[in-house]
Design a protein around this motif. Structure first.
Motif, mmCIF file in Angstrom:
data_model
loop_
_atom_site.group_PDB
_atom_site.id
_atom_site.type_symbol
_atom_site.label_atom_id
_atom_site.label_comp_id
_atom_site.label_asym_id
_atom_site.label_seq_id
_atom_site.Cartn_x
_atom_site.Cartn_y
_atom_site.Cartn_z
ATOM 1 N N LEU A 1 3.459 9.270 7.094
ATOM 2 C CA LEU A 1 2.563 8.886 6.011
ATOM 3 C C LEU A 1 1.330 8.201 6.587
ATOM 4 O O LEU A 1 1.446 7.183 7.282
ATOM 5 C CB LEU A 1 3.269 7.945 5.036
ATOM 6 N N ASN A 2 0.172 8.762 6.316
ATOM 7 C CA ASN A 2 -1.084 8.213 6.813
ATOM 8 C C ASN A 2 -1.906 7.733 5.609
ATOM 9 O O ASN A 2 -2.374 8.549 4.808
ATOM 10 C CB ASN A 2 -1.855 9.272 7.621
ATOM 11 N N LEU A 3 -2.095 6.430 5.494
ATOM 12 C CA LEU A 3 -2.819 5.871 4.367
ATOM 13 C C LEU A 3 -4.321 5.741 4.622
ATOM 14 O O LEU A 3 -5.056 5.312 3.732
ATOM 15 C CB LEU A 3 -2.248 4.483 4.010
ATOM 16 N N ASP A 4 -4.765 6.091 5.822
ATOM 17 C CA ASP A 4 -6.194 5.964 6.126
ATOM 18 C C ASP A 4 -7.022 7.045 5.454
ATOM 19 O O ASP A 4 -6.562 8.141 5.214
ATOM 20 C CB ASP A 4 -6.404 6.051 7.654
ATOM 21 N N LYS B 1 11.479 7.472 3.093
ATOM 22 C CA LYS B 1 10.041 7.459 3.342
ATOM 23 C C LYS B 1 9.624 8.746 4.050
ATOM 24 O O LYS B 1 10.435 9.370 4.732
ATOM 25 C CB LYS B 1 9.649 6.255 4.217
ATOM 26 N N ASP C 1 0.832 -1.212 0.000
ATOM 27 C CA ASP C 1 0.000 0.000 0.000
ATOM 28 C C ASP C 1 0.863 1.258 0.000
ATOM 29 O O ASP C 1 0.536 2.240 -0.687
ATOM 30 C CB ASP C 1 -0.938 0.003 1.206
ATOM 31 N N GLU C 2 1.947 1.239 0.775
ATOM 32 C CA GLU C 2 2.859 2.384 0.776
ATOM 33 C C GLU C 2 3.477 2.573 -0.606
ATOM 34 O O GLU C 2 3.532 3.702 -1.125
ATOM 35 C CB GLU C 2 3.973 2.171 1.804
ATOM 36 N N TRP D 1 1.066 4.110 -3.027
ATOM 37 C CA TRP D 1 0.798 5.521 -2.717
ATOM 38 C C TRP D 1 1.900 6.412 -3.283
ATOM 39 O O TRP D 1 1.623 7.422 -3.941
ATOM 40 C CB TRP D 1 0.687 5.715 -1.209
ATOM 41 N N TYR D 2 3.152 6.032 -3.042
ATOM 42 C CA TYR D 2 4.266 6.830 -3.553
ATOM 43 C C TYR D 2 4.281 6.844 -5.079
ATOM 44 O O TYR D 2 4.432 7.901 -5.704
ATOM 45 C CB TYR D 2 5.596 6.271 -3.036
#
Length: 341
Positions: A338-341, A334, A202-203, A206-207
């Motif tokens: 980083l908040n993926l929510d 990184k 998921d990270e 996102w990037y």
């Protein structure tokens, strides 16, 4: 004899090497072997066949057949590849190659897609053709029209930013020929690139999604690669030497990310906190792996782990290097929060 990143060198020994840097010693062009003559190869050019080689195959082939292409580099203190100047047959230029393609009377399926990318950046981003080029397998004419990707080059770091901003505005437009990448591709790329737990899937997605440096044109992947204009290239080979100083982990704020998609990708940093390893006044973070190109933007707080390097020249400073091995195990850049929510 001048050569820069994204050029290819064709040698008198029928070898194709990709230029890896902007600055070169007087007696050779620093580059990496990509294609070798092979009667059973899957690439063809002018009636001859070639094979693409990986890093291990390249070093083995040169060591066994052309050891003069290998040398112990006093600057980096490692064995490197480079074409001796007397072995250079031709420097293949991405701008000239794109011009040939644009003027080609009967372009094939892949070249038509290259033309679409070029036209889009000229028409939508206002980037002149002299600042655009094509590299990768298309440059030496060793591509497969059905499977090869497109390595599109934009010259000038600000032009490259403009191209990515334009693609960002177009990638979800149904009327644009340049499209965003679907999730199944990111899954394949993640499995190829990430060999440890430094980035979750998921990270990674996102990037990659926010970078806007990679897309699809009529089903074919393309990269938007950055290369410096000649007046952006400073210094001379050997003015700086490098000394490894162990592994470090830091937190820092990115103060300048203009060269975040260059080779290497470079982030100027400030407000640096050393979390692990030797304490040193680190001024920049540099990445030699595509995974961490464009990973952070100006003003963002990052965490990074890699090899500490002392740079000695007119000024002495320290930098953190990510991508010291192909897999970059345990090395990363990184965002701190980083908040993926």
């Amino acid at each position: 004899m001048r050569a820069r990143v994204r050029d290819f060198i064709y040698t008198k020994d029928d070898l194709f090497l990709a230029t890896t840097t902007y600055l070169h010693p007087k007696d050779r062009i620093l580059s990496f072997l990509r294609y070798i003559p092979d009667p059973d190869g899957d690439r063809s050019r002018d009636g001859s066949r070639y094979s693409k080689v990986d890093s291990k195959q390249a070093y083995t082939f040169l060591n066994d057949n052309f050891p003069e292409y290998l040398f112990d580099c006093e600057v980096t203190r490692v064995e490197m590849m480079g074409v001796p100047v007397e072995k250079v047959e031709k420097i293949l230029n991405p701008v000239k190659r794109l011009t040939e393609i644009m003027n080609h009377p009967y372009p094939d399926e892949l070249l038509l897609k290259v033309i679409k990318v070029a036209n889009t950046f000229q028409d939508e981003a206002g980037i002149r053709q002299k600042h655009l080029g094509i590299s990768g397998s298309v440059l030496p004419d060793l591509y497969d029209p059905l499977v090869s990707d497109i390595d599109f080059v934009v010259y000038g770091l600000k032009n490259h930013q403009k191209a990515m901003e334009t693609f960002k505005s177009l990638k979800n437009d149904n009327n644009s020929p340049l499209k965003a990448i679907a999730d199944d591709y990111w899954a394949r790329l993640y499995d190829k690139r990430i060999k440890d737990s430094t980035l979750s899937y998921d990270e990674f997605c996102w990037y990659e999604n926010r970078k806007n440096n990679r897309g699809v044109v009529d089903g074919t992947l393309f990269d938007i690669l950055a290369t410096r204009e000649w007046d952006e290239i400073k210094g001379n080979y050997g003015e700086e030497t490098y000394e490894p100083c162990g592994t470090v982990k830091i937190e820092a704020t990115v103060s300048d990310a203009l060269a975040a998609f260059d080779n290497p990708a470079v982030y100027q940093v400030e407000e640096v906190d050393i979390l692990e390893g030797h304490h040193a006044p680190i001024k920049e973070v540099a990445s030699y792996t595509h995974t961490y190109s464009g990973q952070a933007r100006e003003g963002e707080r990052i965490t990074a782990r890699g090899k500490l390097e002392k740079v000695m020249g007119k000024k002495t400073y320290y930098r953190l290097i990510v991508g010291t091995t192909r897999e970059s195990l345990g090395e990363y850049i990184k965002l701190k929060n980083l908040n993926l929510d």
